[in-house]
Motif scaffolding. Sequence first.
Motif, mmCIF file in Angstrom:
data_model
loop_
_atom_site.group_PDB
_atom_site.id
_atom_site.type_symbol
_atom_site.label_atom_id
_atom_site.label_comp_id
_atom_site.label_asym_id
_atom_site.label_seq_id
_atom_site.Cartn_x
_atom_site.Cartn_y
_atom_site.Cartn_z
ATOM 1 N N GLY A 90 9.129 0.824 -13.598
ATOM 2 C CA GLY A 90 8.513 1.809 -12.949
ATOM 3 C C GLY A 90 7.649 1.063 -12.090
ATOM 4 O O GLY A 90 6.549 1.837 -11.497
ATOM 5 N N LEU A 91 7.737 0.115 -11.642
ATOM 6 C CA LEU A 91 6.811 -0.759 -10.903
ATOM 7 C C LEU A 91 6.751 -0.372 -9.438
ATOM 8 O O LEU A 91 5.895 0.179 -8.572
ATOM 9 N N THR A 92 8.115 0.129 -8.810
ATOM 10 C CA THR A 92 8.169 0.976 -7.618
ATOM 11 C C THR A 92 7.312 2.159 -7.564
ATOM 12 O O THR A 92 6.564 2.486 -6.597
ATOM 13 N N GLU A 93 7.335 2.991 -8.398
ATOM 14 C CA GLU A 93 6.883 4.384 -8.634
ATOM 15 C C GLU A 93 5.516 4.179 -8.741
ATOM 16 O O GLU A 93 4.523 4.847 -8.059
ATOM 17 N N ALA A 94 4.965 3.368 -9.458
ATOM 18 C CA ALA A 94 3.519 2.949 -9.827
ATOM 19 C C ALA A 94 2.827 2.589 -8.359
ATOM 20 O O ALA A 94 1.747 2.931 -7.971
ATOM 21 N N GLU A 128 13.584 -8.384 -7.217
ATOM 22 C CA GLU A 128 12.015 -8.212 -7.051
ATOM 23 C C GLU A 128 11.890 -6.568 -6.943
ATOM 24 O O GLU A 128 10.742 -6.315 -6.795
ATOM 25 N N GLY A 129 13.035 -5.725 -6.773
ATOM 26 C CA GLY A 129 12.898 -4.362 -6.317
ATOM 27 C C GLY A 129 13.367 -3.899 -5.098
ATOM 28 O O GLY A 129 13.592 -4.500 -4.285
ATOM 29 N N GLU A 130 13.757 -2.574 -5.134
ATOM 30 C CA GLU A 130 14.492 -1.865 -3.857
ATOM 31 C C GLU A 130 13.584 -2.004 -2.796
ATOM 32 O O GLU A 130 12.292 -2.005 -2.622
ATOM 33 N N VAL A 131 14.391 -2.553 -1.657
ATOM 34 C CA VAL A 131 13.464 -2.775 -0.421
ATOM 35 C C VAL A 131 13.430 -1.406 0.336
ATOM 36 O O VAL A 131 14.451 -0.512 0.136
ATOM 37 N N MET A 149 -0.135 4.394 -6.110
ATOM 38 C CA MET A 149 -1.506 3.722 -5.459
ATOM 39 C C MET A 149 -1.346 3.728 -3.903
ATOM 40 O O MET A 149 -2.395 3.900 -3.558
ATOM 41 N N ILE A 150 -0.349 3.533 -3.267
ATOM 42 C CA ILE A 150 -0.458 3.707 -1.976
ATOM 43 C C ILE A 150 -0.776 4.941 -1.546
ATOM 44 O O ILE A 150 -1.583 5.044 -0.539
ATOM 45 N N LEU A 151 -0.119 6.081 -2.196
ATOM 46 C CA LEU A 151 -0.629 7.391 -1.864
ATOM 47 C C LEU A 151 -2.037 8.043 -2.103
ATOM 48 O O LEU A 151 -2.580 8.730 -1.355
ATOM 49 N N GLU A 152 -2.512 7.144 -3.097
ATOM 50 C CA GLU A 152 -3.840 7.393 -3.545
ATOM 51 C C GLU A 152 -4.906 7.030 -2.511
ATOM 52 O O GLU A 152 -5.686 7.438 -1.866
ATOM 53 N N ALA A 153 -4.417 5.693 -1.833
ATOM 54 C CA ALA A 153 -5.215 4.973 -1.039
ATOM 55 C C ALA A 153 -4.971 5.524 0.519
ATOM 56 O O ALA A 153 -5.968 5.681 1.347
#
Length: 348
Positions: free
Chosen positions: A280-284, A153-156, A288-292
């Motif tokens: 690309g999900l991790t980067e996207a 499900e992605g890098e921890v 979003m986190i850095l935008e918030a």
Amino acid sequence: MTCNSLGALRRAGLGLAASASMLALTVGAASALDIKYALEEAIHEVQGVYATQFKEYIEANSDHTVTIFPFGTLGESADTTELAQMGGIEMVTASPGFTGSLIPELNVFNLPYVLPEDTDVLAEFFRSSPTIHETLAGRYNDQGFEMLSMYPEGEVVMTTKQPVESPDDLAGVNFRVMTSPILVSTYEAFGATPTPLPWGEVFGALQLNMIQGQENPMFFVESTNMYEVTDHITFTGHNNFTTAVLANKTFFDGLSEEDQQLMRDAAWHAFEYIIEYQEGLTEASLEMILEAKPEMGVTRLTDEQREPFRQAAQQVREVYLAETGDAGAAVLEGFEADIEAARAAVAE
Ligand code: 6CS
């Protein structure tokens, strides 16, 4: 079955439905089924996207229906896993971070610095590993499950209140882990004070400062607003989150060969979809986190900074081997051979 699981069954009005569907199978009726499928995540998160693909495939190719129960509707992971094991629901997503307590060899997925970081190699490993599809599938059978799929499900990453660049920075940090004991050993070895908790308690515990850190893939840090209650993200490269899609074995064994194949085909269809979905999900999610929260700290450990964590991982490997004996050693050996085979296949 625990009171929690029974309560969850009653809340969802599943008691009668479950017995009725099991009865239909026992008398061999070929009628359309409604497959109840519980998740550890919300419908828009990775497990939900996988389950939606599975459902759409089944419904497009048969008269059967799939009803998805996202996280929370039937309880925590321990509750839904038990419900599926007892036959109260037909399917569940259950992650080794929790089910390592039930099947010790599954802790191989929780060992730091074992799974490959390259996502193509990782996908190929999950697709082709005999250790997963034969050995561990057999261990799931022993516990009353048919394993339909396992996928990453992605890098921890770690999210914490203070920056983390070395194990010293984790001293005195109450760090939430999922409930498999090997994760406690991992964070002990990493220098923290590990605190196993079910998922539903994590946000509140961080908010109240009862814990000061947790680990999860980036999409989950974003979708569950973990960034609101922690201030730093650390890429350590120590693991990728794994989950398993399981069916109750009695239910699965009672299906016609055609329906068993349909379930397997739906699982493979959803597997390939979810692998592609994560590109690309991790980067996207980080964007979003850095935008918030632009002030969120982000640290990517260098090879040198990773070294003490890698050394600590050796200790955890010893704990795993001591706890699982010859069977666990064979699984770890098989795992590493399968990873090498996946690496070679991708390089071709
Ligand atoms: O940390 C957890 O407990 C949760 N993490 C993920 C990515 N999925 C479900 C699980 O409950």
